[in-house]
Scaffold this motif. Structure first.
Motif, PDB file in Angstrom:
ATOM      1  N   VAL A  25       0.844  -1.188   0.000  1.00  0.00           N
ATOM      2  CA  VAL A  25       0.000   0.000   0.000  1.00  0.00           C
ATOM      3  C   VAL A  25       0.879   1.238   0.000  1.00  0.00           C
ATOM      4  O   VAL A  25       1.871   1.319   0.718  1.00  0.00           O
ATOM      5  N   GLU A  26       0.510   2.233  -0.787  1.00  0.00           N
ATOM      6  CA  GLU A  26       1.290   3.453  -0.877  1.00  0.00           C
ATOM      7  C   GLU A  26       1.281   4.197   0.456  1.00  0.00           C
ATOM      8  O   GLU A  26       0.234   4.306   1.115  1.00  0.00           O
ATOM      9  N   LEU A  27       2.447   4.706   0.844  1.00  0.00           N
ATOM     10  CA  LEU A  27       2.543   5.461   2.084  1.00  0.00           C
ATOM     11  C   LEU A  27       1.774   6.776   1.963  1.00  0.00           C
ATOM     12  O   LEU A  27       1.671   7.353   0.879  1.00  0.00           O
ATOM     13  N   THR A  28       1.245   7.219   3.081  1.00  0.00           N
ATOM     14  CA  THR A  28       0.478   8.458   3.105  1.00  0.00           C
ATOM     15  C   THR A  28       1.209   9.521   3.910  1.00  0.00           C
ATOM     16  O   THR A  28       2.165   9.232   4.644  1.00  0.00           O
ATOM     17  N   ASN A  65      -1.357   5.523   6.339  1.00  0.00           N
ATOM     18  CA  ASN A  65      -0.359   4.465   6.209  1.00  0.00           C
ATOM     19  C   ASN A  65       1.050   5.032   6.309  1.00  0.00           C
ATOM     20  O   ASN A  65       1.725   5.239   5.301  1.00  0.00           O
ATOM     21  N   LYS A 297       4.269  -2.120  12.689  1.00  0.00           N
ATOM     22  CA  LYS A 297       4.366  -2.260  11.239  1.00  0.00           C
ATOM     23  C   LYS A 297       5.629  -1.592  10.734  1.00  0.00           C
ATOM     24  O   LYS A 297       6.169  -0.698  11.393  1.00  0.00           O
ATOM     25  N   ALA A 302       0.715  -2.701   5.133  1.00  0.00           N
ATOM     26  CA  ALA A 302      -0.339  -1.764   5.517  1.00  0.00           C
ATOM     27  C   ALA A 302      -0.699  -2.017   6.979  1.00  0.00           C
ATOM     28  O   ALA A 302      -0.551  -3.134   7.482  1.00  0.00           O
TER      29      ALA A 302
END
Length: 342
Positions: A25-28, A65, A297, A302
């Motif tokens: 999942v792309e980091l936010t 994330n 994590k 994710a």
């Protein structure tokens, strides 16, 4: 500590892995991170507190994330505010058990303390004019250090007077308040002409007890650099060194077990006086072990809902620390949820 180069390489490596794995999942943005507990109830005295009964599991759900999430439960040893704490003012004590196993010479054991002792000196062993790879004590330099140091006699009045072991406690809080590192020593003195005493020291610990009822062990009979675990985190024992100043009798250091010294076992063998020391130090009497969190994590996954069962009733500040790295910076943001276990 990560260097910028290492951060850059780690970030680039993570980006490469992410490009090869469509499930990552792309980091936010770090500020989008949030946490919500599954048991906050507005009807309670404070509507931001999560209430649970003992034995149930608290569930924490995440939004956003970030690269890393670390959980601090708020229990002793897991408090976010103390993650970088290494010293704290408390009540510092030296506790040990002594036993007098032979001899009746008076005042043969003294407990000494110094804040300016420079330590036992070693030098390269030279055999036949050729240096070896082993070290030996430098007697001249060590004796000079002992003589030059200022020693406070802190010998307790309740040392053992027979083979029946007795426990002594020495309050070092006044010394700790001075803020200087110290050496603690047992000094053995024996006289010629009569059976010389045998002393055994066991169950030794140097502790720092804080007002919140936590106690940290900061010194023991452990060998040098042995981990002393406090609430899951480690301090390291400085170990012990024995040194004979006069005669050949010396302390036997059994790491983790005891300090023992035996003088002449008969009057005939006691042909001269004995002086022998064993030292531990240097010690910061205000030491504590930093609290630490549990990684939940890393950059490759994710965030999933996290469950935790608190082992006892009480009020806790659960803190979640989220971190993002770039090639040149690292940003951390925290989210706190008060938790009440009843």
């Amino acid at each position: 500590m990560l260097s910028y180069k290492n951060i850059f390489l780690a970030t680039c490596g993570a980006a490469l892995m992410a490009s090869c794995n469509k499930n990552v999942v792309e980091l936010t943005d770090i500020n989008s991170f949030n946490v919500k507990a599954d048991s906050t109830r507005a009807a309670e005295p404070t509507n931001d507190t999560a209430y649970y009964t003992l034995g149930s599991k608290a569930t924490f759900n995440f939004s956003g994330n970030p690269a890393f999430i670390t959980f601090f439960s708020g229990e002793v040893g897991r408090r976010y505010i103390y993650r970088n704490r290494k010293t704290a003012t408390g009540i510092s004590k030296l506790v040990f058990t002594s036993a007098l196993n032979a001899g009746v010479q008076p005042n043969s054991l003294r407990v000494m303390l110094s804040s300016d002792f420079k330590g036992v000196v070693s030098k390269m062993n030279v055999v036949g004019g050729i240096p070896t790879n082993t070290l030996v004590y430098d007697s001249v330099a060590t004796l000079a250090n002992i003589a030059a140091a200022t020693w406070a006699d802190i010998t307790p009045t309740d040392l053992a007077n027979s083979a029946t072991a007795k426990t002594s406690t020495i309050d070092l809080s006044t010394v700790a308040a001075a803020g200087k590192k110290v050496f603690i020593a047992f000094k053995y003195l024996a006289q010629s002409g009569s059976i010389q005493n045998k002393w055994t020291i066991t169950n030794l610990g140097v502790t720092n007890s804080l007002p919140d009822n936590t106690t940290y062990t900061i010194g023991s009979l452990a060998a040098a650099n042995t981990a002393i675990v406090n609430y899951g985190a480690s301090l390291f024992s400085p170990g012990w060194v024995a040194y004979t100043a006069t005669n050949n009798y010396n302390w036997v250091v059994s790491a983790g077990t005891s300090l023992v010294i035996t003088g002449a076992s008969t009057a005939a063998a006691a042909t001269s006086n004995v002086e022998a020391w064993t030292f531990m130090g240097s010690l910061d009497l205000n030491s504590v072990a930093p609290d630490f969190g549990v990684p939940l994590k890393d950059i490759s996954a994710a965030p999933l809902p996290y469950q935790y069962a608190y082992p006892s009733t009480g009020k806790y500040d659960a803190v979640f620390a989220a971190t993002n790295f770039t090639a040149y910076t690292s940003d951390t943001i925290t989210r706190k949820i008060p938790v009440s276990i009843r």
